[in-house]
Design an enzyme around this catalytic site. Structure first.
Site, PDB file in Angstrom:
ATOM      1  CB  CYS A  78      -0.833   0.158   1.160  1.00  0.00           C
ATOM      2  SG  CYS A  78      -1.937   1.475   1.416  1.00  0.00           S
ATOM      3  CD  GLU A 125      -3.344  -9.598   1.325  1.00  0.00           C
ATOM      4  OE1 GLU A 125      -3.350  -9.320   2.568  1.00  0.00           O
ATOM      5  OE2 GLU A 125      -2.226  -9.366   0.469  1.00  0.00           O
ATOM      6  NE  ARG A 169      -2.690 -12.230   7.990  1.00  0.00           N
ATOM      7  CZ  ARG A 169      -1.593 -11.960   8.891  1.00  0.00           C
ATOM      8  NH1 ARG A 169      -1.495 -12.462   9.894  1.00  0.00           N
ATOM      9  NH2 ARG A 169      -0.552 -11.766   7.932  1.00  0.00           N
ATOM     10  NE  ARG A 171      -3.435  -8.438   6.106  1.00  0.00           N
ATOM     11  CZ  ARG A 171      -3.178  -8.107   7.308  1.00  0.00           C
ATOM     12  NH1 ARG A 171      -4.153  -7.734   8.214  1.00  0.00           N
ATOM     13  NH2 ARG A 171      -1.872  -8.728   8.081  1.00  0.00           N
TER      14      ARG A 171
END
Length: 335
Positions: A78, A125, A169, A171
């Site tokens: 990112c 992802e 988690r 995502r």
């Protein structure tokens, strides 16, 4: 046999590929992979035997050298985009495209390969905060490039892997199709799975090297007490075999293991997870080979995806994937 030709970008150790192969079975054939980290490449090659070399720095790879593909997979980093530059061109009435908007970021390399190879579908992802990064401007640019500039139909969703493995988690997952269809993340359903105890190795198989030293354990307790007194939530995460879900495994786990420590009972220092237990926590099968040091293994699994989440997304995508290429050769995949 009809196959789906796959490109695996920012491949890491192949977690996204593994989940997709589990979903598509022998219909999936990876024809290209790119990963810059030499230790990740070592693990990737120990588990996948493709007959082609893995490209390194994707920014130096020409799209012409990537084979024709039907699906692109990428867990890209990112990064912020230069909105000011785009705004200036707009004010001058100059046309802008994805190259103007994304040049200098690693998403640019995803976009240019999608543009060049025109896969029928892709799965991207990223971290949960991709949607809010840089006040939403980062994702707005990504969405604009994929839909307006490249012409794909997009769906995206933040999914917590806790519905698939015993670990929180969250995502962001982005699915794109060249042709409009009825794909929906609503069909990506949690699966039944065990608690933390289900991923732990037998006690007699655990080396003493995974037990925290007195010095480190004292430091972590004092650190946690200090932040608790200040009203902060920072501190270690102590779990046992009955715990439903652990905290998120991170790439820094090799440092002190503080986010997930296994309680060994009263008056005993806790221990870290072993690399194999980390692999299990991420949904990797026990026949997945770990050829690297513990430090590198912790980094690799901490950076990985939860494989069962990818498998579930892949199954939801499968009905909308056309078998566009015929091939009679064998396909070597991990199930």
């Amino acid at each position: 046999m009809s196959i789906i030709r796959v490109a695996d970008l920012f491949a890491g150790i192949g977690g996204i590929r593994l989940g997709m192969c589990q979903a598509l079975g022998r219909n999936a054939r990876t024809v290209y992979a790119s990963e810059w980290n030499k230790y990740s490449v070592q693990t990737y090659q120990a588990n996948w035997h493709d007959g082609f070399d893995i490209d390194g720095d994707i920014t130096k790879v020409s799209a012409d050298s990537v084979p024709d593909i039907d699906m692109l997979l990428a867990g890209f980093p990112c990064q912020p985009f230069s909105i000011a530059g785009v705004s200036k061109k707009n004010s001058l009435g100059r046309p802008t495209g994805f190259q103007d908007k994304t040049q200098g970021t690693l998403f640019f390399d995803v976009a240019r390969i999608i543009k060049a190879k025109q896969p029928q579908a892709f799965l991207l992802e990223n971290v949960k905060n991709l949607l809010s990064h840089d006040h939403g401007r980062t994702f707005a640019t990504i969405y604009s490039v994929l839909t307006e500039d490249l012409g794909y139909h997009l769906k995206y969703k933040v999914i917590d892997a806790a519905g698939f493995v015993p670990q929180h988690r969250e995502r962001t997952y982005i699915v794109g199709f060249k042709e409009a269809n009825d794909f929906s993340f609503d069909t990506v359903k949690p699966i039944k799975h065990g608690n933390v105890g289900s991923i732990l190795l037998p006690v007699e198989e655990i080396s003493d090297k995974y037990v925290l030293s007195d010095k480190l354990w004292t430091y972590l307790q004092n650190y946690a007490a200090k932040h608790k007194a200040a009203g902060n939530g920072f501190g270690y995460g102590l779990v046992n075999e009955k715990t439903d879900r652990a905290r998120t495994l991170s790439a820094r786990y090799y440092k002190d293991g503080s986010e997930i420590l296994i309680d060994r009972g009263e008056n005993k220092n806790p221990r870290r997870l072993t690399p194999r237990e980390c692999a299990r926590l991420m949904g990797y099968p026990d026949d997945f080979i770990i050829p690297v040091s513990d430090t590198q293994a912790y980094r690799q699994f901490g950076n990985s995806v939860a494989v069962p989440v990818i498998k579930a997304i892949g199954k939801a995508m499968k009905p909308y994937l056309a078998n566009s290429h015929k091939d009679t050769s064998d396909v070597s995949i991990i199930q």
